[in-house]
Design a protein around this motif. Structure first.
Motif, PDB file in Angstrom:
ATOM      1  N   MET A   1       3.561  27.562  66.795  1.00 18.90           N
ATOM      2  CA  MET A   1       2.633  27.377  65.715  1.00 18.90           C
ATOM      3  C   MET A   1       1.417  28.272  65.959  1.00 18.90           C
ATOM      4  N   ILE A   2       0.993  28.983  64.926  1.00 24.42           N
ATOM      5  CA  ILE A   2      -0.204  29.813  65.015  1.00 24.42           C
ATOM      6  C   ILE A   2      -1.421  28.896  65.003  1.00 24.42           C
ATOM      7  N   PHE A   3      -2.322  29.067  65.975  1.00 24.37           N
ATOM      8  CA  PHE A   3      -3.530  28.249  65.972  1.00 24.37           C
ATOM      9  C   PHE A   3      -4.804  29.073  65.912  1.00 24.37           C
ATOM     10  N   LYS A   4      -4.716  30.411  66.081  1.00 24.61           N
ATOM     11  CA  LYS A   4      -5.909  31.245  65.995  1.00 24.61           C
ATOM     12  C   LYS A   4      -5.517  32.670  65.642  1.00 24.61           C
ATOM     13  N   ILE A   5      -6.223  33.247  64.692  1.00 27.72           N
ATOM     14  CA  ILE A   5      -6.034  34.652  64.341  1.00 27.72           C
ATOM     15  C   ILE A   5      -7.280  35.389  64.811  1.00 27.72           C
ATOM     16  N   ASP A   6      -7.097  36.266  65.789  1.00 25.97           N
ATOM     17  CA  ASP A   6      -8.227  36.952  66.412  1.00 25.97           C
ATOM     18  C   ASP A   6      -8.712  38.154  65.607  1.00 25.97           C
ATOM     19  N   GLN A  12      -2.923  34.018  68.181  1.00 29.34           N
ATOM     20  CA  GLN A  12      -2.515  33.136  69.264  1.00 29.34           C
ATOM     21  C   GLN A  12      -1.638  32.026  68.694  1.00 29.34           C
ATOM     22  N   MET A  13      -0.627  31.691  69.464  1.00 26.06           N
ATOM     23  CA  MET A  13       0.287  30.638  69.040  1.00 26.06           C
ATOM     24  C   MET A  13       0.632  29.765  70.237  1.00 26.06           C
ATOM     25  N   VAL A  14       1.172  28.594  69.940  1.00 31.84           N
ATOM     26  CA  VAL A  14       1.666  27.713  70.983  1.00 31.84           C
ATOM     27  C   VAL A  14       3.125  27.411  70.668  1.00 31.84           C
ATOM     28  N   VAL A  15       3.946  27.439  71.687  1.00 34.05           N
ATOM     29  CA  VAL A  15       5.375  27.168  71.531  1.00 34.05           C
ATOM     30  C   VAL A  15       5.575  25.655  71.515  1.00 34.05           C
ATOM     31  N   LEU A  16       6.220  25.153  70.456  1.00 32.78           N
ATOM     32  CA  LEU A  16       6.457  23.718  70.322  1.00 32.78           C
ATOM     33  C   LEU A  16       7.828  23.298  70.821  1.00 32.78           C
ATOM     34  N   ASP A  17       8.775  24.244  70.827  1.00 27.60           N
ATOM     35  CA  ASP A  17      10.137  23.955  71.261  1.00 27.60           C
ATOM     36  C   ASP A  17      10.785  25.292  71.619  1.00 27.60           C
ATOM     37  N   GLU A  18      11.676  25.276  72.584  1.00 27.93           N
ATOM     38  CA  GLU A  18      12.342  26.514  73.000  1.00 27.93           C
ATOM     39  C   GLU A  18      13.778  26.550  72.506  1.00 27.93           C
ATOM     40  N   LEU A  19      14.139  27.676  71.898  1.00 26.22           N
ATOM     41  CA  LEU A  19      15.538  27.914  71.555  1.00 26.22           C
ATOM     42  C   LEU A  19      16.264  28.539  72.732  1.00 26.22           C
ATOM     43  N   ARG A  20      15.510  29.338  73.473  1.00 28.71           N
ATOM     44  CA  ARG A  20      16.030  29.977  74.680  1.00 28.71           C
ATOM     45  C   ARG A  20      14.841  30.247  75.608  1.00 28.71           C
ATOM     46  N   SER A  21      15.114  30.387  76.853  1.00 29.59           N
ATOM     47  CA  SER A  21      14.070  30.603  77.838  1.00 29.59           C
ATOM     48  C   SER A  21      13.478  32.002  77.704  1.00 29.59           C
ATOM     49  N   VAL A  22      12.146  32.086  77.788  1.00 26.04           N
ATOM     50  CA  VAL A  22      11.439  33.367  77.752  1.00 26.04           C
ATOM     51  C   VAL A  22      10.518  33.389  78.966  1.00 26.04           C
ATOM     52  N   VAL A  27       6.717  25.600  76.802  1.00 26.54           N
ATOM     53  CA  VAL A  27       6.356  24.722  75.700  1.00 26.54           C
ATOM     54  C   VAL A  27       4.957  24.166  75.945  1.00 26.54           C
ATOM     55  N   GLY A  28       4.095  24.248  74.929  1.00 24.22           N
ATOM     56  CA  GLY A  28       2.741  23.722  75.014  1.00 24.22           C
ATOM     57  C   GLY A  28       1.690  24.694  75.487  1.00 24.22           C
ATOM     58  N   ASN A  29       2.094  25.815  76.047  1.00 28.46           N
ATOM     59  CA  ASN A  29       1.128  26.800  76.538  1.00 28.46           C
ATOM     60  C   ASN A  29       0.807  27.824  75.451  1.00 28.46           C
ATOM     61  N   PRO A  30      -0.469  28.225  75.333  1.00 31.49           N
ATOM     62  CA  PRO A  30      -0.829  29.241  74.346  1.00 31.49           C
ATOM     63  C   PRO A  30      -0.310  30.622  74.745  1.00 31.49           C
ATOM     64  N   LEU A  67      -1.317  32.432  58.518  1.00 32.79           N
ATOM     65  CA  LEU A  67      -2.235  31.309  58.389  1.00 32.79           C
ATOM     66  C   LEU A  67      -2.129  30.441  59.624  1.00 32.79           C
ATOM     67  N   THR A  68      -3.253  29.888  60.059  1.00 31.64           N
ATOM     68  CA  THR A  68      -3.186  28.943  61.169  1.00 31.64           C
ATOM     69  C   THR A  68      -2.394  27.728  60.718  1.00 31.64           C
ATOM     70  N   GLY A  69      -1.644  27.154  61.636  1.00 29.84           N
ATOM     71  CA  GLY A  69      -0.792  26.026  61.317  1.00 29.84           C
ATOM     72  C   GLY A  69       0.608  26.418  60.879  1.00 29.84           C
ATOM     73  N   ARG A  70       0.827  27.700  60.633  1.00 35.05           N
ATOM     74  CA  ARG A  70       2.139  28.163  60.182  1.00 35.05           C
ATOM     75  C   ARG A  70       3.135  28.100  61.343  1.00 35.05           C
ATOM     76  N   GLN A  71       4.319  27.628  61.035  1.00 35.53           N
ATOM     77  CA  GLN A  71       5.377  27.564  62.031  1.00 35.53           C
ATOM     78  C   GLN A  71       6.561  28.375  61.519  1.00 35.53           C
ATOM     79  N   TRP A  72       7.324  28.909  62.449  1.00 37.14           N
ATOM     80  CA  TRP A  72       8.542  29.615  62.066  1.00 37.14           C
ATOM     81  C   TRP A  72       9.543  29.534  63.207  1.00 37.14           C
ATOM     82  N   LYS A  73      10.758  29.942  62.850  1.00 34.55           N
ATOM     83  CA  LYS A  73      11.840  29.939  63.828  1.00 34.55           C
ATOM     84  C   LYS A  73      12.286  31.369  64.067  1.00 34.55           C
ATOM     85  N   TYR A  74      12.621  31.637  65.309  1.00 35.84           N
ATOM     86  CA  TYR A  74      13.263  32.907  65.650  1.00 35.84           C
ATOM     87  C   TYR A  74      14.745  32.618  65.804  1.00 35.84           C
ATOM     88  N   GLY A  75      15.543  33.513  65.367  1.00 37.82           N
ATOM     89  CA  GLY A  75      16.964  33.244  65.523  1.00 37.82           C
ATOM     90  C   GLY A  75      17.797  34.461  65.511  1.00 37.82           C
TER      91      GLY A  75
END
Length: 75
Positions: A1-6, A12-22, A27-30, A67-75
């Motif tokens: 989820m995007i939480f800040k546009i610099d 800046q975004m925070v990962v809410l769930d992992e589809l694959r390890s990066v 998860v939870g770290n900015p 926009l802040t608060g926007r979420q998306w999926k990578y796939g």
């Protein structure tokens, strides 16, 4: 989820769930994202999205359409 546009090329975004390890992303770290010649796509998932809105987002070359608060999926 995007939480800040610099600025036009950083957000800046925070990962809410992992589809694959990066590496170095948990998860939870900015995470700071730097855009360099980005390509944005809209997956409508069967929804009717007005072409003007979709075109504006897919044609963006910077953070102007994010926009802040926007979420998306990578796939």
């Amino acid at each position: 989820m995007i939480f800040k546009i610099d600025d036009a090329t950083h957000f800046q975004m925070v990962v809410l769930d992992e589809l694959r390890s990066v590496n170095n992303v948990s998860v939870g770290n900015p995470v700071v994202v730097t855009l360099s010649s980005p390509t944005f796509r809209v997956h409508t998932d069967g929804l009717n999205v007005p072409s003007g809105l979709q075109g504006a987002f897919e044609g963006a070359t910077d953070t102007s359409q994010l926009l802040t608060g926007r979420q998306w999926k990578y796939g």
